[in-house]
Design a protein around this motif. Structure first.
Motif, PDB file in Angstrom:
ATOM      1  N   GLY A  29       0.880  -1.157   0.000  1.00 27.43           N
ATOM      2  CA  GLY A  29       0.000   0.000   0.000  1.00 27.43           C
ATOM      3  C   GLY A  29       0.924   1.215   0.000  1.00 27.43           C
ATOM      4  N   PHE A  30       0.534   2.288  -0.722  1.00 27.82           N
ATOM      5  CA  PHE A  30       1.385   3.480  -0.771  1.00 27.82           C
ATOM      6  C   PHE A  30       0.641   4.662  -0.188  1.00 27.82           C
ATOM      7  N   ARG A  31       1.375   5.469   0.548  1.00 27.57           N
ATOM      8  CA  ARG A  31       0.782   6.642   1.171  1.00 27.57           C
ATOM      9  C   ARG A  31       1.882   7.681   1.325  1.00 27.57           C
ATOM     10  N   HIS A  32       1.674   8.851   0.753  1.00 32.83           N
ATOM     11  CA  HIS A  32       2.690   9.888   0.841  1.00 32.83           C
ATOM     12  C   HIS A  32       4.006   9.310   0.306  1.00 32.83           C
ATOM     13  N   ASN A  33       5.036   9.273   1.128  1.00 36.01           N
ATOM     14  CA  ASN A  33       6.297   8.729   0.621  1.00 36.01           C
ATOM     15  C   ASN A  33       6.644   7.384   1.241  1.00 36.01           C
ATOM     16  N   LEU A  34       5.620   6.695   1.754  1.00 33.67           N
ATOM     17  CA  LEU A  34       5.856   5.394   2.370  1.00 33.67           C
ATOM     18  C   LEU A  34       5.218   4.221   1.640  1.00 33.67           C
ATOM     19  N   ALA A  35       5.955   3.122   1.609  1.00 35.81           N
ATOM     20  CA  ALA A  35       5.445   1.880   1.007  1.00 35.81           C
ATOM     21  C   ALA A  35       5.246   0.933   2.189  1.00 35.81           C
ATOM     22  N   ARG A  36       4.061   0.385   2.336  1.00 35.52           N
ATOM     23  CA  ARG A  36       3.791  -0.538   3.429  1.00 35.52           C
ATOM     24  C   ARG A  36       3.486  -1.910   2.840  1.00 35.52           C
ATOM     25  N   ALA A  37       4.365  -2.875   3.119  1.00 36.41           N
ATOM     26  CA  ALA A  37       4.159  -4.233   2.615  1.00 36.41           C
ATOM     27  C   ALA A  37       3.495  -5.069   3.699  1.00 36.41           C
ATOM     28  N   ALA A  38       2.593  -5.920   3.286  1.00 37.98           N
ATOM     29  CA  ALA A  38       1.901  -6.809   4.221  1.00 37.98           C
ATOM     30  C   ALA A  38       1.967  -8.239   3.690  1.00 37.98           C
ATOM     31  N   VAL A  39       2.298  -9.164   4.579  1.00 39.42           N
ATOM     32  CA  VAL A  39       2.348 -10.578   4.218  1.00 39.42           C
ATOM     33  C   VAL A  39       1.420 -11.303   5.183  1.00 39.42           C
ATOM     34  N   VAL A  40       0.529 -12.086   4.640  1.00 44.51           N
ATOM     35  CA  VAL A  40      -0.384 -12.858   5.494  1.00 44.51           C
ATOM     36  C   VAL A  40      -0.143 -14.334   5.180  1.00 44.51           C
ATOM     37  N   VAL A  41      -0.115 -15.142   6.217  1.00 43.72           N
ATOM     38  CA  VAL A  41       0.092 -16.579   6.037  1.00 43.72           C
ATOM     39  C   VAL A  41      -1.198 -17.269   6.441  1.00 43.72           C
ATOM     40  N   LEU A  42      -1.770 -18.004   5.507  1.00 45.47           N
ATOM     41  CA  LEU A  42      -3.023 -18.703   5.772  1.00 45.47           C
ATOM     42  C   LEU A  42      -2.805 -20.216   5.763  1.00 45.47           C
ATOM     43  N   SER A  43      -3.620 -20.922   6.525  1.00 45.23           N
ATOM     44  CA  SER A  43      -3.505 -22.382   6.555  1.00 45.23           C
ATOM     45  C   SER A  43      -4.133 -22.840   5.243  1.00 45.23           C
ATOM     46  N   TYR A  44      -3.719 -23.994   4.758  1.00 42.79           N
ATOM     47  CA  TYR A  44      -4.274 -24.500   3.504  1.00 42.79           C
ATOM     48  C   TYR A  44      -4.667 -25.963   3.715  1.00 42.79           C
ATOM     49  N   PRO A  45      -5.889 -26.322   3.256  1.00 40.72           N
ATOM     50  CA  PRO A  45      -6.826 -25.541   2.444  1.00 40.72           C
ATOM     51  C   PRO A  45      -7.864 -24.754   3.241  1.00 40.72           C
ATOM     52  N   ASP A  46      -7.734 -24.686   4.538  1.00 38.47           N
ATOM     53  CA  ASP A  46      -8.711 -23.948   5.349  1.00 38.47           C
ATOM     54  C   ASP A  46      -8.755 -22.450   5.092  1.00 38.47           C
ATOM     55  N   LEU A  47      -7.585 -21.893   4.741  1.00 35.51           N
ATOM     56  CA  LEU A  47      -7.475 -20.450   4.502  1.00 35.51           C
ATOM     57  C   LEU A  47      -7.789 -19.636   5.746  1.00 35.51           C
ATOM     58  N   ALA A  48      -7.326 -20.133   6.891  1.00 38.32           N
ATOM     59  CA  ALA A  48      -7.512 -19.394   8.147  1.00 38.32           C
ATOM     60  C   ALA A  48      -6.213 -18.632   8.426  1.00 38.32           C
ATOM     61  N   MET A  49      -6.345 -17.409   8.889  1.00 39.37           N
ATOM     62  CA  MET A  49      -5.178 -16.574   9.178  1.00 39.37           C
ATOM     63  C   MET A  49      -4.258 -17.188  10.228  1.00 39.37           C
ATOM     64  N   GLU A  50      -2.994 -17.404   9.867  1.00 36.50           N
ATOM     65  CA  GLU A  50      -2.041 -18.006  10.796  1.00 36.50           C
ATOM     66  C   GLU A  50      -1.104 -16.929  11.342  1.00 36.50           C
ATOM     67  N   GLU A  51      -0.645 -16.067  10.430  1.00 40.01           N
ATOM     68  CA  GLU A  51       0.273 -15.004  10.843  1.00 40.01           C
ATOM     69  C   GLU A  51       0.177 -13.801   9.909  1.00 40.01           C
ATOM     70  N   ARG A  52       0.634 -12.666  10.424  1.00 44.14           N
ATOM     71  CA  ARG A  52       0.576 -11.430   9.664  1.00 44.14           C
ATOM     72  C   ARG A  52       1.796 -10.585   9.990  1.00 44.14           C
ATOM     73  N   ALA A  53       2.450 -10.059   8.978  1.00 48.62           N
ATOM     74  CA  ALA A  53       3.631  -9.216   9.211  1.00 48.62           C
ATOM     75  C   ALA A  53       3.605  -8.035   8.244  1.00 48.62           C
ATOM     76  N   THR A  54       4.066  -6.884   8.705  1.00 47.89           N
ATOM     77  CA  THR A  54       4.095  -5.708   7.829  1.00 47.89           C
ATOM     78  C   THR A  54       5.435  -4.988   7.992  1.00 47.89           C
ATOM     79  N   ALA A  55       5.779  -4.204   7.008  1.00 51.79           N
ATOM     80  CA  ALA A  55       7.037  -3.441   7.042  1.00 51.79           C
ATOM     81  C   ALA A  55       6.839  -2.181   6.205  1.00 51.79           C
TER      82      ALA A  55
END
Length: 216
Positions: A29-55
DNA sequence: GCGACAG
DNA sequence: ATCTTGTCGC
């Protein structure tokens, strides 16, 4: 861009993935002069949120068609470093092999991380194709310069198709399979959809406020 | 020269 | 991608 010429030869176009128990999604996602990356890890095949990290990192490269990785890879790699669980597969919001020099962001970052990856873009960068059928699961080949570079996949009826291509360590049929099996009732796979939401949070990136029932 | 062009 | 409310369509 010599960096792309050098990395393209490291891309593996056959399946080199064990049992898939977790699938990750990435978005920026971009805002002003910042880029924010997001990574989400989902279980498969359930697709339930396991972890989330941003930078977040300052934007230091403009958007240039064909050079997306140089703009989004830095923040993306930073977000992956914060991950406790290494996903079995990663689905990117952009092209993989379906790129002028066959090294879209999904292949580029896939090689850097050395993880199986898939390119799943919302629109075409290059190549020609016929419109796939309107039934979910219908797809057609994406050709460029006389070769197959990906597939145009219908993930939802009456919605624009997805452009799926090999990222790294996976073949096209398998990539199509995982993208489709990650789509619930939306056009985008859960991985991309959830990563997109996570990338848009905070920063002052206003989230649509829940409207009071009295205002409806 | 003209049109195309992931996010 | 981002700036942003109401509005067109099923």
């Amino acid at each position: 861009m010599s960096i792309q010429e050098r990395l393209r030869h490291k891309v593996v176009t056959v399946n080199v993935l064990g049992p898939v128990r977790t699938v990750a999604g990435v978005d920026i996602g971009f805002r002003h002069n910042l880029a924010r990356a997001a990574v989400v890890v989902l279980s498969y095949p359930d697709l339930a949120m396991e972890e989330r990290a941003t930078a977040e990192l300052p934007i230091q490269f403009p958007y240039v068609p064909g050079l997306l990785a140089f703009r989004e890879a830095p923040a993306t790699l930073a977000a992956f470093e914060k991950l406790a669980v290494i996903p079995d597969l990663v689905i990117f919001d952009g092209q993989g092999l379906a790129h002028p020099r066959r090294l879209g962001i999904a292949s580029h970052v896939g090689v850097l991380l050395d993880l199986p990856s898939i390119g799943c873009a919302k629109s075409r960068l290059c190549g020609e194709h016929q419109e796939p059928g309107n039934e979910p699961g219908a797809w057609s080949w994406l050709y460029d310069q006389g070769e197959v570079i990906g597939a145009v996949v219908r993930s939802k009826a009456d919605a624009d198709p997805l452009f799926v291509s090999i990222g790294h360590k996976i073949d096209l049929p398998t990539a199509i399979h995982y993208v489709l099996s990650c789509c619930r009732n939306n056009r985008l796979p859960e991985t991309t959809r959830l990563a997109h939401l996570a990338a848009g949070e905070a920063h002052g990136m206003d989230q649509p406020r829940q409207r009071s029932l009295f205002e409806l």
